[in-house]
Write an enzyme that holds these catalytic residues in place. Sequence first.
Site, PDB file in Angstrom:
ATOM      1  N   ARG A 180      10.301  52.858  23.380  1.00 29.83           N
ATOM      2  CA  ARG A 180       9.058  51.930  23.919  1.00 29.83           C
ATOM      3  C   ARG A 180       7.973  53.031  23.934  1.00 29.83           C
ATOM      4  O   ARG A 180       6.255  52.253  24.386  1.00 29.83           O
ATOM      5  CB  ARG A 180       9.855  52.214  25.274  1.00 29.83           C
ATOM      6  CG  ARG A 180      10.509  50.391  25.305  1.00 29.83           C
ATOM      7  CD  ARG A 180      11.022  49.353  26.172  1.00 29.83           C
ATOM      8  NE  ARG A 180      11.619  48.464  25.514  1.00 29.83           N
ATOM      9  CZ  ARG A 180      11.219  47.399  24.864  1.00 29.83           C
ATOM     10  NH1 ARG A 180       9.813  47.170  24.899  1.00 29.83           N
ATOM     11  NH2 ARG A 180      12.007  46.185  24.416  1.00 29.83           N
ATOM     12  N   HIS A 191       5.999  52.550  20.888  1.00 30.88           N
ATOM     13  CA  HIS A 191       5.127  51.531  20.960  1.00 30.88           C
ATOM     14  C   HIS A 191       4.362  51.281  21.720  1.00 30.88           C
ATOM     15  O   HIS A 191       3.308  50.280  21.256  1.00 30.88           O
ATOM     16  CB  HIS A 191       6.234  50.790  21.025  1.00 30.88           C
ATOM     17  CG  HIS A 191       6.196  49.395  21.286  1.00 30.88           C
ATOM     18  ND1 HIS A 191       5.477  48.196  21.884  1.00 30.88           N
ATOM     19  CD2 HIS A 191       5.710  48.101  20.060  1.00 30.88           C
ATOM     20  CE1 HIS A 191       5.746  46.717  21.167  1.00 30.88           C
ATOM     21  NE2 HIS A 191       5.370  47.366  20.540  1.00 30.88           N
ATOM     22  N   SER A 215       7.709  45.890  15.016  1.00 34.34           N
ATOM     23  CA  SER A 215       7.072  47.186  15.221  1.00 34.34           C
ATOM     24  C   SER A 215       7.668  48.585  15.752  1.00 34.34           C
ATOM     25  O   SER A 215       7.969  49.576  14.969  1.00 34.34           O
ATOM     26  CB  SER A 215       5.993  47.304  16.877  1.00 34.34           C
ATOM     27  OG  SER A 215       4.817  46.337  16.491  1.00 34.34           O
TER      28      SER A 215
END
Length: 215
Positions: free
Chosen positions: A44, A47, A21
């Site tokens: 993050r 994500h 990812s």
Amino acid sequence: MDFKTAFKPLTVQPQEIEGISFNMIDSEFGEHTFTENQYKVVQRVVHASADFELGHSLLFHEKAIEAGVKAILNGEQVYADVQMILGGVSKGRIEKHGGGVHVFISDPDVMEEAKRLNTTRAIISVRKAIQQFDGGIYAIGNAPTALLELIRLIKEGMAKPSLVIGLPVGFVSAPESKEELAKLDVPFITNVGRKGGSTVTVAALNAISLLAEKA
């Protein structure tokens, strides 16, 4: 189409999925001016949200990463505006240094005071937080009123947070609260516009705690 045989799940370990990812994020994110550590927070957030526009909209005070890492390593406390943040944050990385994550929104005294003053529990919970914490990290992902109250208290010299992660989502006051936060000379992580939320606030806080872990 035979739906029973058309889909084949990706059979890899969880850490491999995260790595794949992150590689996809890197390949699709495009040019940016974030520092290396700022980009770790951005990664993050993207994500957690699958939203590149949100990632590009993030804003960082120049001392935000340093201040957040220092706060965690020094065992400072984290205040969160809603329970969803408490449920998602990796508390172990904070608690190992003596800190903790606290939510006051449903405390009986907060609810009683909010009713008495005819105001929001989010506002009262921020007031309670500044009475209990000296410094600390404020993670606000849901309630713009909480962020606006914190900004007021900072301006009046009553609150001196080590870091403000201000990423509330919404239409009413959310963009404006983040605009006001970005004007302050306190360490902050925020973004431009309506997007945000508890999930991305958790992602940003977890990114900071991971950087502290590696410090």
